[in-house]
Design a protein around this motif. Structure first.
Motif, PDB file in Angstrom:
ATOM      1  N   PHE A 187      15.765   4.949   5.229  1.00 30.75           N
ATOM      2  CA  PHE A 187      14.911   5.853   4.441  1.00 30.75           C
ATOM      3  C   PHE A 187      13.956   6.659   5.308  1.00 30.75           C
ATOM      4  O   PHE A 187      13.368   7.633   4.849  1.00 30.75           O
ATOM      5  N   ARG A 188      13.822   6.275   6.589  1.00 30.54           N
ATOM      6  CA  ARG A 188      12.943   7.023   7.489  1.00 30.54           C
ATOM      7  C   ARG A 188      13.601   8.300   7.997  1.00 30.54           C
ATOM      8  O   ARG A 188      12.912   9.229   8.422  1.00 30.54           O
ATOM      9  N   THR A 189      14.930   8.332   7.966  1.00 26.50           N
ATOM     10  CA  THR A 189      15.641   9.476   8.558  1.00 26.50           C
ATOM     11  C   THR A 189      16.575  10.195   7.587  1.00 26.50           C
ATOM     12  O   THR A 189      17.010  11.304   7.883  1.00 26.50           O
ATOM     13  N   VAL A 190      16.909   9.575   6.454  1.00 26.50           N
ATOM     14  CA  VAL A 190      17.857  10.156   5.505  1.00 26.50           C
ATOM     15  C   VAL A 190      17.102  10.816   4.356  1.00 26.50           C
ATOM     16  O   VAL A 190      16.128  10.253   3.844  1.00 26.50           O
ATOM     17  N   ALA A 191      17.546  11.996   3.947  1.00 31.14           N
ATOM     18  CA  ALA A 191      16.917  12.706   2.827  1.00 31.14           C
ATOM     19  C   ALA A 191      16.989  11.853   1.566  1.00 31.14           C
ATOM     20  O   ALA A 191      18.000  11.176   1.333  1.00 31.14           O
ATOM     21  N   PRO A 192      15.932  11.849   0.732  1.00 32.22           N
ATOM     22  CA  PRO A 192      15.912  10.999  -0.460  1.00 32.22           C
ATOM     23  C   PRO A 192      17.142  11.138  -1.347  1.00 32.22           C
ATOM     24  O   PRO A 192      17.651  10.139  -1.867  1.00 32.22           O
ATOM     25  N   GLU A 193      17.639  12.369  -1.521  1.00 34.54           N
ATOM     26  CA  GLU A 193      18.775  12.577  -2.423  1.00 34.54           C
ATOM     27  C   GLU A 193      20.087  12.017  -1.869  1.00 34.54           C
ATOM     28  O   GLU A 193      21.083  11.909  -2.594  1.00 34.54           O
ATOM     29  N   LYS A 194      20.088  11.599  -0.589  1.00 34.47           N
ATOM     30  CA  LYS A 194      21.295  11.069   0.032  1.00 34.47           C
ATOM     31  C   LYS A 194      21.229   9.563   0.285  1.00 34.47           C
ATOM     32  O   LYS A 194      22.178   8.989   0.832  1.00 34.47           O
ATOM     33  N   LEU A 195      20.153   8.924  -0.094  1.00 33.37           N
ATOM     34  CA  LEU A 195      20.017   7.479   0.115  1.00 33.37           C
ATOM     35  C   LEU A 195      21.080   6.725  -0.689  1.00 33.37           C
ATOM     36  O   LEU A 195      21.330   7.020  -1.856  1.00 33.37           O
ATOM     37  N   ARG A 196      21.691   5.725  -0.043  1.00 34.83           N
ATOM     38  CA  ARG A 196      22.725   4.904  -0.688  1.00 34.83           C
ATOM     39  C   ARG A 196      22.209   3.473  -0.784  1.00 34.83           C
ATOM     40  O   ARG A 196      21.962   2.830   0.236  1.00 34.83           O
ATOM     41  N   THR A 197      22.072   2.991  -2.018  1.00 34.32           N
ATOM     42  CA  THR A 197      21.451   1.688  -2.269  1.00 34.32           C
ATOM     43  C   THR A 197      22.250   0.924  -3.304  1.00 34.32           C
ATOM     44  O   THR A 197      22.515   1.442  -4.391  1.00 34.32           O
ATOM     45  N   ILE A 198      22.626  -0.313  -2.990  1.00 28.60           N
ATOM     46  CA  ILE A 198      23.195  -1.182  -4.020  1.00 28.60           C
ATOM     47  C   ILE A 198      22.046  -1.767  -4.829  1.00 28.60           C
ATOM     48  O   ILE A 198      21.078  -2.303  -4.275  1.00 28.60           O
ATOM     49  N   LEU A 199      22.172  -1.663  -6.152  1.00 26.00           N
ATOM     50  CA  LEU A 199      21.226  -2.270  -7.088  1.00 26.00           C
ATOM     51  C   LEU A 199      21.929  -3.466  -7.711  1.00 26.00           C
ATOM     52  O   LEU A 199      22.981  -3.312  -8.340  1.00 26.00           O
ATOM     53  N   ARG A 200      21.356  -4.654  -7.549  1.00 29.89           N
ATOM     54  CA  ARG A 200      22.007  -5.891  -8.006  1.00 29.89           C
ATOM     55  C   ARG A 200      21.077  -6.674  -8.913  1.00 29.89           C
ATOM     56  O   ARG A 200      19.873  -6.778  -8.648  1.00 29.89           O
ATOM     57  N   GLN A 201      21.654  -7.266  -9.958  1.00 27.09           N
ATOM     58  CA  GLN A 201      20.896  -8.129 -10.853  1.00 27.09           C
ATOM     59  C   GLN A 201      21.688  -9.402 -11.130  1.00 27.09           C
ATOM     60  O   GLN A 201      22.761  -9.353 -11.747  1.00 27.09           O
ATOM     61  N   PRO A 202      21.206 -10.565 -10.701  1.00 26.09           N
ATOM     62  CA  PRO A 202      21.858 -11.826 -11.066  1.00 26.09           C
ATOM     63  C   PRO A 202      21.818 -12.021 -12.584  1.00 26.09           C
ATOM     64  O   PRO A 202      20.837 -11.644 -13.255  1.00 26.09           O
ATOM     65  N   VAL A 203      22.893 -12.639 -13.120  1.00 26.74           N
ATOM     66  CA  VAL A 203      23.003 -12.817 -14.566  1.00 26.74           C
ATOM     67  C   VAL A 203      23.543 -14.203 -14.872  1.00 26.74           C
ATOM     68  O   VAL A 203      24.092 -14.892 -14.003  1.00 26.74           O
ATOM     69  N   THR A 204      23.410 -14.583 -16.142  1.00 25.38           N
ATOM     70  CA  THR A 204      23.949 -15.840 -16.642  1.00 25.38           C
ATOM     71  C   THR A 204      24.410 -15.606 -18.069  1.00 25.38           C
ATOM     72  O   THR A 204      23.896 -14.686 -18.747  1.00 25.38           O
ATOM     73  N   PRO A 205      25.348 -16.379 -18.589  1.00 24.89           N
ATOM     74  CA  PRO A 205      25.785 -16.175 -19.967  1.00 24.89           C
ATOM     75  C   PRO A 205      24.651 -16.421 -20.966  1.00 24.89           C
ATOM     76  O   PRO A 205      23.816 -17.296 -20.762  1.00 24.89           O
ATOM     77  N   GLY A 206      24.656 -15.620 -22.038  1.00 26.32           N
ATOM     78  CA  GLY A 206      23.684 -15.846 -23.102  1.00 26.32           C
ATOM     79  C   GLY A 206      22.885 -14.622 -23.452  1.00 26.32           C
ATOM     80  O   GLY A 206      22.815 -13.680 -22.666  1.00 26.32           O
ATOM     81  N   PRO A 207      22.244 -14.629 -24.612  1.00 30.31           N
ATOM     82  CA  PRO A 207      21.419 -13.500 -25.042  1.00 30.31           C
ATOM     83  C   PRO A 207      20.112 -13.445 -24.281  1.00 30.31           C
ATOM     84  O   PRO A 207      19.692 -14.450 -23.669  1.00 30.31           O
ATOM     85  N   PRO A 208      19.418 -12.297 -24.278  1.00 29.62           N
ATOM     86  CA  PRO A 208      18.130 -12.192 -23.612  1.00 29.62           C
ATOM     87  C   PRO A 208      17.154 -13.222 -24.159  1.00 29.62           C
ATOM     88  O   PRO A 208      17.156 -13.551 -25.349  1.00 29.62           O
ATOM     89  N   GLN A 209      16.297 -13.746 -23.299  1.00 27.42           N
ATOM     90  CA  GLN A 209      15.283 -14.716 -23.728  1.00 27.42           C
ATOM     91  C   GLN A 209      13.985 -14.020 -24.106  1.00 27.42           C
ATOM     92  O   GLN A 209      13.673 -12.969 -23.574  1.00 27.42           O
TER      93      GLN A 209
END
Length: 209
Positions: A187-209
């Motif tokens: 992010f120090r050298t790459v333009a903001p519109e070109k940043l490549r980021t994996i967004l991850r969220q751990p999950v488990t079975p079931g409805p929201p608590q």
């Protein structure tokens, strides 16, 4: 020549599609970690965390090649992010409320004693301010939902809202761990519109608590 392992190419968990969500089972992994709080753009603790992580990571890499004959590419920076109110990520984007753990993945053959030696070497001359806070710790995330985001970090909120509020419930899942980001771009050298980021969220079975 020693073959150089690139974990981001060999681990399936480093693959994510752009513009869609993928469910992936992430293996147990180990990281160099350091914790902090506050806006990463303005908090001295954040820059100090990176200044401590990278020297240790490279000392480990060189020690692995020299002592074990096993060379590897230092993987991309990663971060766990959370807040007392997770709306601080998807609604207000109040970065002053964010807690974080910055991380660099290390191979499974790296042991605690090697990390201790690497920390000592990194501190031999002009030690980083937070060097003593660096630790080796395992992370077990299991089943996760992830996507590749291309663009500014501040444009993540709508993507996360769709992930959290639409896709995850539609799969009969609920969130079960801390928001995780993997930074393929500097992010120090790459333009903001070109940043490549994996967004991850751990999950488990079931409805929201």
């Amino acid at each position: 020549m020693t073959e150089k392992i690139d974990l981001k190419k060999t681990l399936d968990s480093y693959r994510a599609p752009r513009g869609e969500f993928r469910i992936v089972d992430v293996p147990d992994l180990q990281y160099l970690m350091i914790d902090g709080h506050g806006d990463p753009n303005t908090s001295p603790a954040y820059s100090e965390a990176l200044e401590a992580l990278y020297p240790v990571a490279y000392k480990l890499k060189f020690a692995s090649k020299r002592e074990l004959g096993r060379d590897y590419v230092v993987p991309p920076l990663e971060g766990l992010w959370w807040a007392d109110d997770m709306a601080a990520f998807t609604a207000s984007r109040d970065k002053s409320q964010w807690d974080w753990t910055m991380m660099l993945l290390v191979p499974d053959w790296i042991e605690t004693a090697m990390v201790a030696d690497a920390v000592a070497q990194a501190g031999a001359k002009a030690p980083p301010a937070r060097l003593a806070d660096v630790r080796l710790e395992g992370l077990s995330e299991g089943r996760c939902v992830q996507t590749l985001h291309v663009g500014s970090f501040d444009d993540e909120a709508p993507v996360l809202a769709r992930m959290h509020e639409e896709f995850i419930p539609a799969q009969g899942l609920r969130m079960a761990g801390r928001h995780h980001e993997i930074y393929f771009s500097d992010f120090r050298t790459v333009a903001p519109e070109k940043l490549r980021t994996i967004l991850r969220q751990p999950v488990t079975p079931g409805p929201p608590q």
